[in-house]
Design a protein around this motif. Structure first.
Motif, PDB file in Angstrom:
ATOM      1  N   ARG A 109       1.030  -1.402   0.006  1.00 58.85           N
ATOM      2  CA  ARG A 109      -0.158   0.123   0.030  1.00 58.85           C
ATOM      3  C   ARG A 109       1.064   1.194  -0.057  1.00 58.85           C
ATOM      4  O   ARG A 109       0.626   2.313  -0.379  1.00 58.85           O
ATOM      5  CB  ARG A 109      -0.806  -0.098   1.247  1.00 58.85           C
ATOM      6  N   ASN A 117      -6.295   2.155   3.232  1.00 59.94           N
ATOM      7  CA  ASN A 117      -6.607   1.123   4.177  1.00 59.94           C
ATOM      8  C   ASN A 117      -7.770   0.431   4.229  1.00 59.94           C
ATOM      9  O   ASN A 117      -8.932   1.102   4.876  1.00 59.94           O
ATOM     10  CB  ASN A 117      -6.020   1.525   5.498  1.00 59.94           C
ATOM     11  N   PRO A 118      -8.220  -0.760   3.533  1.00 60.64           N
ATOM     12  CA  PRO A 118      -9.462  -1.298   3.866  1.00 60.64           C
ATOM     13  C   PRO A 118      -9.865  -1.630   5.038  1.00 60.64           C
ATOM     14  O   PRO A 118     -11.110  -1.960   5.336  1.00 60.64           O
ATOM     15  CB  PRO A 118      -9.409  -2.486   2.771  1.00 60.64           C
ATOM     16  N   ASP A 119      -9.000  -1.802   6.160  1.00 58.65           N
ATOM     17  CA  ASP A 119      -9.613  -2.420   7.460  1.00 58.65           C
ATOM     18  C   ASP A 119     -10.186  -1.317   7.957  1.00 58.65           C
ATOM     19  O   ASP A 119     -10.002  -0.369   8.325  1.00 58.65           O
ATOM     20  CB  ASP A 119      -7.951  -2.414   8.129  1.00 58.65           C
ATOM     21  N   VAL A 120     -11.415  -1.983   8.471  1.00 55.88           N
ATOM     22  CA  VAL A 120     -12.610  -0.854   8.835  1.00 55.88           C
ATOM     23  C   VAL A 120     -12.198  -0.344  10.161  1.00 55.88           C
ATOM     24  O   VAL A 120     -12.880   0.372  10.729  1.00 55.88           O
ATOM     25  CB  VAL A 120     -14.085  -1.615   8.921  1.00 55.88           C
ATOM     26  N   ALA A 125      -8.529   6.791   5.226  1.00 55.70           N
ATOM     27  CA  ALA A 125      -9.713   6.544   4.466  1.00 55.70           C
ATOM     28  C   ALA A 125      -9.373   6.628   2.967  1.00 55.70           C
ATOM     29  O   ALA A 125      -9.522   5.928   2.163  1.00 55.70           O
ATOM     30  CB  ALA A 125     -10.692   7.561   4.739  1.00 55.70           C
ATOM     31  N   HIS A 344     -18.315   2.692   0.322  1.00 60.57           N
ATOM     32  CA  HIS A 344     -17.282   1.955  -0.100  1.00 60.57           C
ATOM     33  C   HIS A 344     -16.868   2.191  -1.378  1.00 60.57           C
ATOM     34  O   HIS A 344     -15.520   2.097  -1.721  1.00 60.57           O
ATOM     35  CB  HIS A 344     -17.727   0.250  -0.356  1.00 60.57           C
ATOM     36  N   THR A 347     -14.718   5.530  -0.511  1.00 56.40           N
ATOM     37  CA  THR A 347     -13.225   5.384   0.343  1.00 56.40           C
ATOM     38  C   THR A 347     -12.640   3.963   0.014  1.00 56.40           C
ATOM     39  O   THR A 347     -11.448   3.802   0.921  1.00 56.40           O
ATOM     40  CB  THR A 347     -13.890   5.578   1.661  1.00 56.40           C
ATOM     41  N   LYS A 348     -13.174   3.321  -0.772  1.00 55.58           N
ATOM     42  CA  LYS A 348     -12.490   1.785  -0.963  1.00 55.58           C
ATOM     43  C   LYS A 348     -12.629   0.820   0.202  1.00 55.58           C
ATOM     44  O   LYS A 348     -11.631   0.051   0.428  1.00 55.58           O
ATOM     45  CB  LYS A 348     -11.064   2.053  -1.450  1.00 55.58           C
ATOM     46  N   LYS A 349     -13.482   1.369   1.261  1.00 53.93           N
ATOM     47  CA  LYS A 349     -13.555   0.472   2.392  1.00 53.93           C
ATOM     48  C   LYS A 349     -14.758   0.719   2.987  1.00 53.93           C
ATOM     49  O   LYS A 349     -15.766   1.756   2.808  1.00 53.93           O
ATOM     50  CB  LYS A 349     -12.540   0.774   3.481  1.00 53.93           C
ATOM     51  N   TYR A 350     -15.480  -0.586   3.567  1.00 57.37           N
ATOM     52  CA  TYR A 350     -16.718  -0.477   4.102  1.00 57.37           C
ATOM     53  C   TYR A 350     -16.631   0.309   5.430  1.00 57.37           C
ATOM     54  O   TYR A 350     -15.580   0.126   6.198  1.00 57.37           O
ATOM     55  CB  TYR A 350     -17.200  -1.963   4.259  1.00 57.37           C
TER      56      TYR A 350
END
Length: 826
Positions: A109, A117-120, A125, A344, A347-350
């Motif tokens: 990354r 970072n996809p880690d919720v 973000a 998502h 921001t490429k993350k949930y």
């Protein structure tokens, strides 16, 4: 589109350097690199962070040599000299943390711009935070878990180079500084202020240590007590307006931050001198004078400070500690599929399924302690207040911020910092309230902020209410401390326009007032803490007799904006109503001055009162006072008469008796006598009314003119002064009333007027002669009006003489009549 078209496709080119430079240009504040790297460390679950500022001499020597690099004649370094000595200017920054080592996905990354970072559970973000290092270096080096990665540009493209490294407990980011960034160490005092604020909401980081060429000069430590759960009021709405956020529990945590700074680091001074709160309040509005004021402070701050003597190994340290409350709400998320997928995509993350939302509350005691600290050192001020400082300045220039792990540039509009899983604008200058899905998320999250603000306000104000001295008004010295705390709490939650996005404070304020279904909102009144529905606006005509109903404390000229100014319709403080007046009158007995105030208010207002007769009767039935010499309360409805000053004053005194249906003159002295009758339906007390009472069974012995000769003569004296102003009709009624009453004081007791004599009529010294003082000729006139005789009738004289001689004979009336006429002619 055909295959031939696809064969002609050409990939677009991105100028990666220009992209990063443009993003960095939008980061607004000092210490941005440290803010981002500290957040990365917190995401990696680090508990310790080290920041090491290194000169070229130090960075270029071995560890053994480094131990002596700064030993100049056995003294500690002077941080102000690095600006002028090229060999001792900063060459390198190193930021270390003891968090989780980089994994393959983390290394990957780092090379991808905007790959968040996809880690919720992680704050980041957009994936731009790390790249802030390029604002100070052209080639950052990341060392973690036995590996290093160098990141650099060649032309406009980004490249990396990895190498093995010896294992270490630290993950390090090393930054050889750009030439234009090589200068002195950032002012340690200012850096300490920034770091104390930055670590406030971090989940894991507990200590931050700062070094200059390996010498520790600054250390910050954060400690947290165990949380205490707070009972959530049943009338507060636990779900946000769009149902996305559910507040499950709220707890309060006592948190402390301690900053330790060496004296030689403090000697470097500050980039921004302290501005004491009192100084701001008293600044002249004259721009020329203000400029001179600031010039003086600026000049003082630039003057070099001399460090106290110290040794390298044992430098003196100054320690600063503050403690405050952190209110933490446990929030669960319930999103529609559309909103979840939209977030998502952006921001490429949930978004997280649950998280903690926190708000800081600084007690008045801690706030005052910071002010004392500022006054103790008017140049440096407090390490906990200033630009990017932890403590705000109420209605001043240092405002509380929105935190997304670390601070953003977005202010909250109140004195408390807020921290939550907001989605910021790319450069973290504000939270995004423009982009549809992100704006919806942030607005729902702001509901939690407004909810917490209301909960904390209610909790703090109720503590003040419960400890308020019993029955003490706000002007009572015993209530001074409680009043100050209440004023502070209300100012703390007075919403000011937020910046840079004014919508933030507007949303928070709206939620603050609407998140509760309660009709009650407690504020400070002249009677302590009361609900707004029970408080009234000040009314100049009412305070003299309205003592129970709480009223707002009037604002003084120059007072800052108040929470009162922004109350919504459901919590507005109302004007007094007639029902308020009646309610208070029914509940207590008025003192004389209060009754006077009531009468004055009614006379001033009666012409505008609808349904006047009914309203007046209601008022009279409610009002009561101790009137005259009565030992019992007298309802105003039992009063029908008043003392007309044009007739009775100044002769009738306060200790003179009055009929029970007559109000004493002291109650009406200041009233317009011409308005008393039309306003109150009272008639003037006449002389007949007065005399009738003085001979009635109700009158007390001291004022019974049939039994008290002294008071009888007092009445005669009063009558003498008013007799000439009475109508013939009243005089006649008075004479008729008193004709058969023995009330004239004589030397033989109280007699009827016709049985009393002036002194000259007492030929044989045996007649009942008046005892009144005849110095005033009007007294004789009044006595004569009531039948007192100036001479003896002959029949009585002859009968007296015969009785005196002891003779026994009778004569007819005709004979005595003739004798009497003859004596009269003679």
């Amino acid at each position: 589109m055909t295959g031939e078209d696809q064969e002609r496709w050409k990939p677009g080119k991105v100028n990666q350097r220009a992209l990063i430079d443009k993003v960095l240009a939008r980061y607004p504040e000092d210490f941005t690199v440290f803010r981002e790297l500290l957040q990365n460390a917190d995401d990696a679950r680090a508990t310790k962070v080290q920041i090491d500022f290194q000169t070229s001499d130090y960075a270029g020597h071995s560890a053994g040599a480094n131990a002596k690099a700064n030993r100049i004649n056995g003294t500690v370094p002077n941080l102000n000299t690095t600006e002028h000595v090229a060999s001792r200017q900063l060459f390198k920054w190193v930021v270390r943390n003891n968090g989780d080592f980089f994994e393959d996905k983390d290394w990957d990354r780092l090379t991808k711009i905007a790959d968040g970072n996809p880690d919720v559970q992680k704050i980041g973000a957009f994936g731009f935070g790390f790249y802030t290092v390029f604002s100070v270096t052209d080639r950052p080096l990341v060392v973690s878990g036995g590996k290093s990665l160098s990141i650099f540009f060649d032309g406009d493209q980004l490249y990396t180079l990895d190498d093995p490294r010896p294992n270490s407990e630290w993950t390090s980011i090393e930054m050889d500084l750009k030439k234009d960034m090589r200068g002195p160490v950032p002012k340690p005092f200012d850096l300490a202020r920034f770091l104390a604020t930055t670590m406030t909401f971090m989940s894991n980081v507990k200590t931050i240590s700062v070094f200059f060429d390996g010498l520790a000069f600054l250390k910050l430590t954060k400690s947290r007590d165990l949380p205490d759960d707070i009972a959530l009021p049943g009338d507060m709405r636990l779900t946000s307006m769009g149902d996305a956020m559910q507040i499950n529990t709220v707890s309060v945590i006592s948190q402390a931050i301690t900053a330790e700074i060496t004296d030689w680091a403090l000697a470097a001074g500050t980039k921004t001198p302290s501005v004491q709160h009192t100084g701001i309040e008293n600044l002249s509005k004259n721009s020329v004078k203000c400029e001179g004021f600031w010039e003086d402070i600026s000049t003082q701050s630039e003057a070099p400070m001399v460090a106290p003597p110290s040794t390298l190994d044992h430098p003196p340290w100054s320690t600063y500690t503050t403690r405050y409350a952190v209110y933490s709400a446990a929030v669960s998320v319930r999103l529609s599929n559309g909103l979840r997928e939209g977030l998502h995509a952006m921001t490429k993350k949930y978004p997280p399924l649950d998280f903690d939302f926190e708000m800081v509350y600084f007690s008045k005691e801690e706030y005052d302690a910071i002010a004392v600290e500022e006054k103790r050192d008017p140049i440096l001020g407090s390490v906990f207040r200033g630009p990017q400082g932890l403590f705000p300045l109420l209605h001043g220039q240092y405002m509380s911020r929105v935190f997304i792990g670390r601070s953003t540039a977005q202010t909250t509009g109140i004195a408390g910092h807020l921290s939550g899983r907001f989605i910021p604008s790319v450069e973290r200058g504000s939270i995004d309230l423009t982009n549809s899905h992100i704006a919806k998320w942030n607005e729902e999250l702001l509901y939690v902020g407004g909810f917490l603000a209301r909960l904390v306000y209610e909790k703090e104000i109720e503590i003040i209410r419960s400890t308020w001295p019993k029955d003490a008004l706000t002007n009572n010295p015993a209530a001074a401390s409680s009043k100050d705390r209440a004023t502070y709490t209300m100012q703390y939650f007075t919403f000011s326009p937020s910046t840079p996005d004014g919508k933030v404070s507007k949303i928070l304020e709206d939620v603050f007032f609407t998140c509760s279904k309660s009709e009650s909102f407690p504020i400070l009144s002249n009677s302590g803490i009361r609900d707004t529905k029970d408080i009234r606006q000040p009314n100049a005509g009412l305070p003299s007799f309205m003592k129970v109903m709480p009223v707002l404390i009037p604002a003084a000229p120059g007072d800052p904006p108040s929470l009162i100014d922004s109350l919504p319709k459901q919590y507005l403080v109302r004007q007094y109503t007639f029902e308020d007046v009646v309610s208070e009158l029914q509940g207590r007995i008025l003192q004389e001055d209060e009754m006077v105030g009531l009468l004055q208010w009614w006379i001033d207002a009666y012409e505008t009162v609808p349904n006047r007769e009914k309203t007046l009767l209601e008022l009279k039935e409610a009002a009561k006072s101790y009137i005259g010499n009565s030992k019992h309360e007298v309802p105003l409805v039992d009063i029908f008469k008043f003392v007309d000053s044009a007739i009775w004053m100044p002769w009738l005194q306060s200790n003179d008796a009055l009929p029970p249906d007559t109000i004493p003159f002291s109650f009406t002295r200041n009233l317009d006598r011409e308005k008393i009758t039309p306003a109150l339906s009272w008639e003037q007390m006449t002389v007949v009314d007065w005399l009738r009472y003085l001979i009635s069974p109700q009158v007390d012995l001291a004022h019974d003119i049939r039994k008290n000769a002294g008071y009888s003569n007092r009445v005669v004296s009063i009558l003498a002064n008013i007799w000439g102003m009475l109508s013939d009709e009243l005089k006649s009624e008075a004479r008729e009333l008193m004709e058969d009453v023995a009330w004239i004081a004589t030397n033989q007791g109280l007699q009827r007027g016709s049985e009393a004599y002036f002194k000259e009529a007492d030929v044989f010294r045996d007649l009942p002669v008046i005892t009144a003082n005849l110095f005033d000729p009007q007294v004789a006139i009044v006595l004569a009006e009531f039948g007192v005789r100036t001479q003896l009738d002959f029949a009585e004289l002859f009968a007296t003489w015969v009785d005196f001689q002891g003779l026994d004979f009778t004569v007819d009336d005709g004979f005595l009549g003739r004798i009497n006429r003859t004596l009269g002619r003679q």
